[in-house]
Motif scaffolding. Sequence first.
Motif, short mmCIF file in Angstrom:
data_model
loop_
_atom_site.label_atom_id
_atom_site.label_comp_id
_atom_site.label_asym_id
_atom_site.label_seq_id
_atom_site.Cartn_x
_atom_site.Cartn_y
_atom_site.Cartn_z
N GLU A 89 52.19 20.30 49.79
CA GLU A 89 52.32 18.87 50.06
C GLU A 89 51.84 18.54 51.46
OE1 GLU A 89 56.40 18.19 49.31
OE2 GLU A 89 56.20 18.23 47.12
N SER A 90 52.13 19.42 52.43
CA SER A 90 51.65 19.20 53.79
C SER A 90 50.13 19.29 53.85
CB SER A 90 52.28 20.22 54.74
OG SER A 90 53.68 20.07 54.79
N ALA A 91 49.56 20.29 53.14
CA ALA A 91 48.11 20.43 53.12
C ALA A 91 47.45 19.22 52.45
CB ALA A 91 47.73 21.71 52.39
N GLN A 92 48.10 18.70 51.41
CA GLN A 92 47.55 17.53 50.73
C GLN A 92 47.60 16.31 51.65
OE1 GLN A 92 49.66 16.27 47.22
NE2 GLN A 92 47.81 15.35 46.33
N ALA A 93 48.69 16.20 52.41
CA ALA A 93 48.80 15.08 53.35
C ALA A 93 47.71 15.18 54.42
CB ALA A 93 50.18 15.08 53.99
N ALA A 94 47.44 16.41 54.89
CA ALA A 94 46.37 16.59 55.89
C ALA A 94 45.01 16.23 55.32
CB ALA A 94 46.39 18.04 56.37
N TRP A 95 44.78 16.62 54.06
CA TRP A 95 43.50 16.29 53.42
C TRP A 95 43.36 14.78 53.23
CZ3 TRP A 95 42.82 14.73 48.08
CH2 TRP A 95 41.46 14.63 47.68
N GLY A 139 35.66 5.77 59.55
CA GLY A 139 34.63 6.06 60.54
C GLY A 139 35.15 6.82 61.74
N LEU A 140 36.36 7.37 61.64
CA LEU A 140 36.95 8.10 62.76
C LEU A 140 36.80 9.62 62.63
CD1 LEU A 140 40.25 6.04 63.08
CD2 LEU A 140 38.14 5.79 64.41
N GLY A 141 36.36 10.07 61.47
CA GLY A 141 36.18 11.50 61.24
C GLY A 141 34.89 11.75 60.49
N THR A 142 34.65 13.01 60.21
CA THR A 142 33.42 13.39 59.51
C THR A 142 33.75 13.93 58.12
OG1 THR A 142 33.44 15.66 60.32
CG2 THR A 142 32.37 13.99 61.72
N GLN A 143 32.71 14.00 57.30
CA GLN A 143 32.88 14.59 55.96
C GLN A 143 33.20 16.07 56.07
OE1 GLN A 143 29.48 14.10 53.41
NE2 GLN A 143 30.66 14.55 51.53
N LEU A 144 32.72 16.69 57.14
CA LEU A 144 33.03 18.10 57.37
C LEU A 144 34.53 18.30 57.57
CD1 LEU A 144 31.92 20.96 57.81
CD2 LEU A 144 31.68 20.41 60.25
N ASP A 145 35.17 17.36 58.25
CA ASP A 145 36.63 17.45 58.43
C ASP A 145 37.34 17.38 57.08
OD1 ASP A 145 36.28 17.54 61.17
OD2 ASP A 145 36.46 15.37 61.41
N ALA A 183 39.56 20.37 55.45
CA ALA A 183 40.97 20.13 55.15
C ALA A 183 41.28 20.43 53.69
CB ALA A 183 41.33 18.69 55.49
N GLN A 184 40.26 20.37 52.83
CA GLN A 184 40.48 20.63 51.41
C GLN A 184 40.70 22.11 51.12
OE1 GLN A 184 37.19 19.58 48.88
NE2 GLN A 184 38.47 19.45 47.03
N ARG A 185 40.16 22.97 51.96
CA ARG A 185 40.23 24.42 51.69
C ARG A 185 41.66 24.94 51.64
NH1 ARG A 185 37.08 29.31 54.96
NH2 ARG A 185 37.72 30.97 53.52
N PRO A 186 42.53 24.69 52.64
CA PRO A 186 43.92 25.19 52.52
C PRO A 186 44.66 24.57 51.34
CG PRO A 186 43.69 23.73 54.41
CD PRO A 186 42.31 24.02 53.93
N LEU A 187 44.31 23.33 50.98
CA LEU A 187 44.95 22.71 49.82
C LEU A 187 44.64 23.51 48.56
CD1 LEU A 187 46.49 20.42 48.44
CD2 LEU A 187 44.34 19.14 48.37
N LEU A 188 43.37 23.89 48.37
CA LEU A 188 43.00 24.69 47.21
C LEU A 188 43.65 26.07 47.25
CD1 LEU A 188 39.20 23.77 46.96
CD2 LEU A 188 41.08 22.95 45.51
#
Length: 493
Positions: free
Chosen positions: A413-419, A429-435, A439-444
């Motif tokens: 749930e924390s990883a999902q919130a971060a993603w 417009g405050l972050g990048t697609q790379l971010d 962030a999706q990697r730990p969620l998976l």
Amino acid sequence: MSLSPPRQLRAPLAMALSLLVAACASTHGLEPQGLLLSPDSLEASRALGARSDAGFPQQDWWKSFGDAQLDTLIDEALAGTPSLDAADARVRQAIAQAGLAEAAGKPTLGATAQYSGVQIPETVAPPPIGGDYVGVTLLGLQFKYSPDIWGGHRARTQAALGQARAAEVEAQAARLTLSSNIARTYVALAQAHEAADVAKADAQRASHLLDLGRQRVKAGLDNQLQIRNAEAAVASAQQQEQAAQQQIDAARNAIAALLGKGPDRGLDIARPTLLAAPAPQVPGVVPSELLGHRPDVVAARWRVESARHGIKASKAEFYPTVNLSALVGVAAGNLSDLFSSDAFLAQGGPAISLPIFDGGRLRNNLAKSDAEYDLAVATYNQSLVGALREVTDALQASRSLDAQLASTQRARESAQAAWQLATARYKAGLGTQLDVLNAQRPLLQFEQQLAALRAQRLGAAIDLDRALGGGLEFAAPSSDTQDINDISRASTP
């Protein structure tokens, strides 16, 4: 009035009595050493922890997982597979063996027809005895019976019946093993599907990273290192997806084999829809009631009973045996005289026999029976200890996995919130697609861990149901271990 036996019987009776005394003395020093464990002597209250008033599992325990396809698969398997056919054949074999043992102690009656002839040479006996051929035709009924004075026949029958009852219990154990193996393989199939989902999502994430890396290199914002790393991530995710598909195929093949069918049957198995594992519950009567529910424990106990009667049968062989036999019929040298009144033949009477010098056969046979009893007792004791260990392992695993699932779920749930936060920043417009992709990697990863933990938790639930006997109940021998231990050391009957 004198009650002493007739003079002509005194000598034979005295001889029989002396032989009887000698036979009893010949068993000296031979007795089994094994002692049955009492289930209540195995302390497990602290390891098992708090227990409820829940009963033992139902015979259709797998229905608690809420998957209709699993129900259908197990019902199909229990309808008949080669493994069950083999177990049932062993039951019929043991029952037939018990029938043979019982028949050995019953009277027999058979018909006989015989012709024999002899010619004595004149060099051996002068005429009229020598030189002439004499033939005899015999028709009769032959009766044989050995009274079970010392209980040897009955003990052998009881020993064979014990083996038959053990085989019957083991046939039910084969059904429990089959159903639990199907359930466990079905759980592995469910985990493989979830692993394939995670691998597919990770492959899509890695592909997006690769596309993004190429765009950044083309724009002069990055170098080839990022592209190579992304390419490696794509290949790794594809390999995981392929491995998951191989696990799906293997699980389907395994289930088809457990059903006694060809691999094509596995292709018809859809993706499992297993619900969450039920909460672990252990009856408060464990371990004392395991004797009536665990097939391996009950079967081992019946083999102890069989071995105990085997000792009785071996001891009975030290006593004199009485055999009754009779032959009634007609005999004549010429067929025309066969049914005349003078052709009547009758022969019969009792015979008493007792081996005196047998080269140690009887003592070694009794020693073998004692050792078989000790082996059966050791097997039973080990089955009882092992059964309690399996219950404890499954219960402790269930509780631990429940805690691990809760912790991993919080981490997910924390990883999902971060993603979600990275995605919102990217859209603002405050972050990048790379971010977002990073962030999706730990969620998976957490989703993959959850899939593995859910599978382990379902497996622990299956193990607990199986360890508690799978809802089976059996007629077991007397559970009074003290009486059995005393009886096994009883002197010759």
